[in-house]
Design a protein around this motif. Sequence first.
Motif, PDB file in Angstrom:
ATOM      1  N   SER A  92       0.853  -1.207   0.000  1.00 29.30           N
ATOM      2  CA  SER A  92       0.000   0.000   0.000  1.00 29.30           C
ATOM      3  C   SER A  92       0.883   1.250   0.000  1.00 29.30           C
ATOM      4  O   SER A  92       2.070   1.184   0.342  1.00 29.30           O
ATOM      5  CB  SER A  92      -0.886   0.004   1.229  1.00 29.30           C
ATOM      6  OG  SER A  92      -0.101   0.257   2.372  1.00 29.30           O
ATOM      7  N   LEU A  93       0.283   2.381  -0.373  1.00 28.80           N
ATOM      8  CA  LEU A  93       1.039   3.642  -0.428  1.00 28.80           C
ATOM      9  C   LEU A  93       1.590   4.016   0.952  1.00 28.80           C
ATOM     10  O   LEU A  93       2.699   4.513   1.074  1.00 28.80           O
ATOM     11  CB  LEU A  93       0.139   4.769  -0.942  1.00 28.80           C
ATOM     12  CG  LEU A  93      -0.249   4.723  -2.417  1.00 28.80           C
ATOM     13  CD1 LEU A  93      -1.196   5.863  -2.750  1.00 28.80           C
ATOM     14  CD2 LEU A  93       0.963   4.783  -3.320  1.00 28.80           C
ATOM     15  N   GLU A  94       0.806   3.727   1.978  1.00 30.04           N
ATOM     16  CA  GLU A  94       1.218   4.081   3.337  1.00 30.04           C
ATOM     17  C   GLU A  94       2.465   3.299   3.754  1.00 30.04           C
ATOM     18  O   GLU A  94       3.392   3.855   4.339  1.00 30.04           O
ATOM     19  CB  GLU A  94       0.066   3.813   4.300  1.00 30.04           C
ATOM     20  CG  GLU A  94       0.214   4.603   5.574  1.00 30.04           C
ATOM     21  CD  GLU A  94      -1.004   4.515   6.461  1.00 30.04           C
ATOM     22  OE1 GLU A  94      -2.106   4.325   5.945  1.00 30.04           O
ATOM     23  OE2 GLU A  94      -0.819   4.644   7.673  1.00 30.04           O
ATOM     24  N   GLU A 149      -6.399  11.924   5.284  1.00 31.24           N
ATOM     25  CA  GLU A 149      -5.631  11.566   4.073  1.00 31.24           C
ATOM     26  C   GLU A 149      -6.389  10.572   3.192  1.00 31.24           C
ATOM     27  O   GLU A 149      -6.439  10.704   1.984  1.00 31.24           O
ATOM     28  CB  GLU A 149      -4.292  10.964   4.504  1.00 31.24           C
ATOM     29  CG  GLU A 149      -3.323  10.741   3.387  1.00 31.24           C
ATOM     30  CD  GLU A 149      -2.586  11.994   2.959  1.00 31.24           C
ATOM     31  OE1 GLU A 149      -2.108  11.995   1.831  1.00 31.24           O
ATOM     32  OE2 GLU A 149      -2.530  12.949   3.739  1.00 31.24           O
ATOM     33  N   ALA A 152      -9.003  12.255   1.433  1.00 31.93           N
ATOM     34  CA  ALA A 152      -8.404  13.089   0.389  1.00 31.93           C
ATOM     35  C   ALA A 152      -8.107  12.256  -0.855  1.00 31.93           C
ATOM     36  O   ALA A 152      -8.288  12.719  -1.975  1.00 31.93           O
ATOM     37  CB  ALA A 152      -7.125  13.729   0.912  1.00 31.93           C
ATOM     38  N   LEU A 153      -7.654  11.021  -0.640  1.00 29.95           N
ATOM     39  CA  LEU A 153      -7.355  10.134  -1.777  1.00 29.95           C
ATOM     40  C   LEU A 153      -8.633   9.821  -2.551  1.00 29.95           C
ATOM     41  O   LEU A 153      -8.640   9.783  -3.771  1.00 29.95           O
ATOM     42  CB  LEU A 153      -6.697   8.843  -1.294  1.00 29.95           C
ATOM     43  CG  LEU A 153      -5.226   8.976  -0.859  1.00 29.95           C
ATOM     44  CD1 LEU A 153      -4.750   7.671  -0.259  1.00 29.95           C
ATOM     45  CD2 LEU A 153      -4.334   9.357  -2.022  1.00 29.95           C
ATOM     46  N   SER A 156      -9.552  12.719  -4.540  1.00 29.62           N
ATOM     47  CA  SER A 156      -8.669  12.809  -5.697  1.00 29.62           C
ATOM     48  C   SER A 156      -9.147  11.870  -6.807  1.00 29.62           C
ATOM     49  O   SER A 156      -9.110  12.221  -7.984  1.00 29.62           O
ATOM     50  CB  SER A 156      -7.255  12.477  -5.236  1.00 29.62           C
ATOM     51  OG  SER A 156      -6.485  12.056  -6.260  1.00 29.62           O
ATOM     52  N   SER A 160     -10.409  12.751 -10.532  1.00 26.05           N
ATOM     53  CA  SER A 160      -9.868  12.093 -11.726  1.00 26.05           C
ATOM     54  C   SER A 160     -10.992  11.685 -12.669  1.00 26.05           C
ATOM     55  O   SER A 160     -10.894  11.899 -13.876  1.00 26.05           O
ATOM     56  CB  SER A 160      -9.063  10.860 -11.340  1.00 26.05           C
ATOM     57  OG  SER A 160      -7.937  11.250 -10.661  1.00 26.05           O
ATOM     58  N   MET A 163     -12.420  14.631 -14.369  1.00 30.13           N
ATOM     59  CA  MET A 163     -11.494  15.119 -15.389  1.00 30.13           C
ATOM     60  C   MET A 163     -11.628  14.308 -16.676  1.00 30.13           C
ATOM     61  O   MET A 163     -11.648  14.873 -17.768  1.00 30.13           O
ATOM     62  CB  MET A 163     -10.054  15.059 -14.869  1.00 30.13           C
ATOM     63  CG  MET A 163      -9.693  16.209 -13.955  1.00 30.13           C
ATOM     64  SD  MET A 163      -8.206  15.906 -13.031  1.00 30.13           S
ATOM     65  CE  MET A 163      -6.967  16.144 -14.268  1.00 30.13           C
ATOM     66  N   VAL A 164     -11.747  12.990 -16.515  1.00 30.05           N
ATOM     67  CA  VAL A 164     -11.910  12.106 -17.684  1.00 30.05           C
ATOM     68  C   VAL A 164     -13.184  12.479 -18.427  1.00 30.05           C
ATOM     69  O   VAL A 164     -13.200  12.608 -19.658  1.00 30.05           O
ATOM     70  CB  VAL A 164     -11.940  10.621 -17.248  1.00 30.05           C
ATOM     71  CG1 VAL A 164     -12.239   9.715 -18.424  1.00 30.05           C
ATOM     72  CG2 VAL A 164     -10.633  10.213 -16.604  1.00 30.05           C
ATOM     73  N   TRP A 167     -12.810  15.816 -20.187  1.00 33.85           N
ATOM     74  CA  TRP A 167     -11.859  15.678 -21.293  1.00 33.85           C
ATOM     75  C   TRP A 167     -12.563  15.044 -22.512  1.00 33.85           C
ATOM     76  O   TRP A 167     -12.409  15.499 -23.634  1.00 33.85           O
ATOM     77  CB  TRP A 167     -10.666  14.831 -20.832  1.00 33.85           C
ATOM     78  CG  TRP A 167      -9.535  14.752 -21.812  1.00 33.85           C
ATOM     79  CD1 TRP A 167      -8.981  15.779 -22.515  1.00 33.85           C
ATOM     80  CD2 TRP A 167      -8.813  13.578 -22.195  1.00 33.85           C
ATOM     81  NE1 TRP A 167      -7.956  15.329 -23.303  1.00 33.85           N
ATOM     82  CE2 TRP A 167      -7.823  13.975 -23.125  1.00 33.85           C
ATOM     83  CE3 TRP A 167      -8.882  12.238 -21.829  1.00 33.85           C
ATOM     84  CZ2 TRP A 167      -6.927  13.083 -23.698  1.00 33.85           C
ATOM     85  CZ3 TRP A 167      -7.981  11.350 -22.393  1.00 33.85           C
ATOM     86  CH2 TRP A 167      -7.022  11.761 -23.318  1.00 33.85           C
ATOM     87  N   LEU A 204      -6.931  20.020 -16.289  1.00 33.80           N
ATOM     88  CA  LEU A 204      -6.680  19.422 -17.606  1.00 33.80           C
ATOM     89  C   LEU A 204      -5.559  20.173 -18.330  1.00 33.80           C
ATOM     90  O   LEU A 204      -4.708  19.568 -18.961  1.00 33.80           O
ATOM     91  CB  LEU A 204      -7.956  19.449 -18.462  1.00 33.80           C
ATOM     92  CG  LEU A 204      -9.072  18.483 -18.072  1.00 33.80           C
ATOM     93  CD1 LEU A 204     -10.299  18.701 -18.924  1.00 33.80           C
ATOM     94  CD2 LEU A 204      -8.622  17.037 -18.220  1.00 33.80           C
ATOM     95  N   TYR A 207      -2.125  19.513 -16.408  1.00 29.15           N
ATOM     96  CA  TYR A 207      -1.547  18.195 -16.660  1.00 29.15           C
ATOM     97  C   TYR A 207      -1.306  17.935 -18.153  1.00 29.15           C
ATOM     98  O   TYR A 207      -0.892  16.846 -18.528  1.00 29.15           O
ATOM     99  CB  TYR A 207      -2.446  17.098 -16.084  1.00 29.15           C
ATOM    100  CG  TYR A 207      -2.438  17.060 -14.572  1.00 29.15           C
ATOM    101  CD1 TYR A 207      -1.252  17.115 -13.876  1.00 29.15           C
ATOM    102  CD2 TYR A 207      -3.621  16.970 -13.849  1.00 29.15           C
ATOM    103  CE1 TYR A 207      -1.228  17.084 -12.496  1.00 29.15           C
ATOM    104  CE2 TYR A 207      -3.622  16.945 -12.469  1.00 29.15           C
ATOM    105  CZ  TYR A 207      -2.422  17.002 -11.799  1.00 29.15           C
ATOM    106  OH  TYR A 207      -2.393  16.970 -10.437  1.00 29.15           O
ATOM    107  N   TYR A 209      -3.488  17.836 -20.718  1.00 29.02           N
ATOM    108  CA  TYR A 209      -4.514  17.132 -21.477  1.00 29.02           C
ATOM    109  C   TYR A 209      -5.332  18.088 -22.359  1.00 29.02           C
ATOM    110  O   TYR A 209      -6.163  17.655 -23.136  1.00 29.02           O
ATOM    111  CB  TYR A 209      -5.431  16.327 -20.541  1.00 29.02           C
ATOM    112  CG  TYR A 209      -4.703  15.137 -20.015  1.00 29.02           C
ATOM    113  CD1 TYR A 209      -4.810  13.900 -20.631  1.00 29.02           C
ATOM    114  CD2 TYR A 209      -3.838  15.246 -18.927  1.00 29.02           C
ATOM    115  CE1 TYR A 209      -4.092  12.809 -20.178  1.00 29.02           C
ATOM    116  CE2 TYR A 209      -3.108  14.160 -18.465  1.00 29.02           C
ATOM    117  CZ  TYR A 209      -3.242  12.945 -19.095  1.00 29.02           C
ATOM    118  OH  TYR A 209      -2.530  11.869 -18.669  1.00 29.02           O
TER     119      TYR A 209
END
Lengths: 248, 194
Positions: A92-94, A149, A152-153, A156, A160, A163-164, A167, A204, A207, A209
């Motif tokens: 995991s990221l942690e 946190e 927050a993930l 995020s 995302s 954004m897709v 886009w 966008l 990053y 895009y």
Amino acid sequence: MKAKKAVLDILKTCKAVEERRLNPFLIDFQSSIKILREYLASCKTLNDYCLDAKALNALSKVVEFQNAQLIFQSSKLYVNPEALKKKVYSSSLEVLAKAFLENWHPIVELEQLTIQSIINGLIYWRKISFYQKHKAVKSNFEYPTIIEEKQALKESEKLSSLMVKLWREMIELTSKDEKIDYWVFISKNDFSTTVKRAYITSFLITYGYASLITCENKLYLIPNRNIEKINYEDSTVSFPISIKKGKL
Amino acid sequence: MRIQLLAFQFQLKRGSFKLEREKFYSNKIKTAVHLIFFKRGKKPGVKEWELKEKLGKNYIEVLNQLNEFLKELDLEVVKIKDEFSPEESEDRYIARLKGSLNLAEAKLCGWRIDNLAALAISLSYLISNQGKVLRKELEKLLEEKIGKWKTSSLIDSFIKTGYLNEDEEKVISIGWRAKAEVDLKELMKNIIEA
């Protein structure tokens, strides 16, 4: 001619090794040296000799890479890249962040004011108009809430997916014309949706895009369909969205 | 009586000499702190030749004494090699944390968990590939963990801050800051054992 092509092939392969695209142990040295020997016998001009020397030099560099790899593989630092990839995917990221923190000793550095930084600060503050002038616009100010946190993930991830969506919408709208007016794209019926669309569009653009261009005093958005490398702008540009109705 | 007086005078002289010596070193330590802690150029720290010029040839002793003081604050002064110059006089002395930060402290310094994890992944992958890897390969690996959107901008920020280097051929290598701040051998060990 055939020998020259073979020498050029050797050079190309050696370059691939140098650029880490190929394992240095995949090169067949005996046959390569044999080709170079044959080519040397047929060399006539200075360029031919230079090419031969260049190929020999490239082969010697490959031997150097082989040596470095063997030394590295026998050292304590060696871990098979594929094994490491598997470990990264399964952790995991942690856990990864904690493993890093245990061995991280950040540098201590103190920033200080210089005459130039003070001048820059003064120029910046002088440009900003007084708060009193904007006080007429009432806003329902709320203190920002501190989020965890993990939350927050999740946020995020939500961003995302938005954004897709935006886009794809931009690509659909620009299928005929290649570009779309910035204000036409971000503007929707209500103010909050417009701000939200402008906010996501800014990501966008950041990053890579989508690109923001000016053409005849108008702003246009161009989606980057085949994105490979993100191009960052040197400076950031802000566009205020008017709160008053009908001024979007 | 005369002998006693001479002995007393000698003791006095010795004491004052000791005091002067201590004062001399405390001034040198202050100068060393000013040079090492305050950022003057793009990179932090001070070059070896500058230290030698300002502190004299006994600069190593001054730094040892400074380290004794800093130990109490969980800090240390270390020497880092200049990657572009083989000359020893171009090496830098920097002050860094002796121990380590925990997750909460790192967050307070402005680091997110996914950014720290991305840096850990990048460095460990680079080490396993002898310190160099194509940017595309690294991006592919990071995209799996932190998402496509953030990957490229994060690699760029690591390059900007000196944790990674990128050359014209788009090959990524370990940057000067990572070499100065991270115990790479232990990092590999920790990641494999994680």
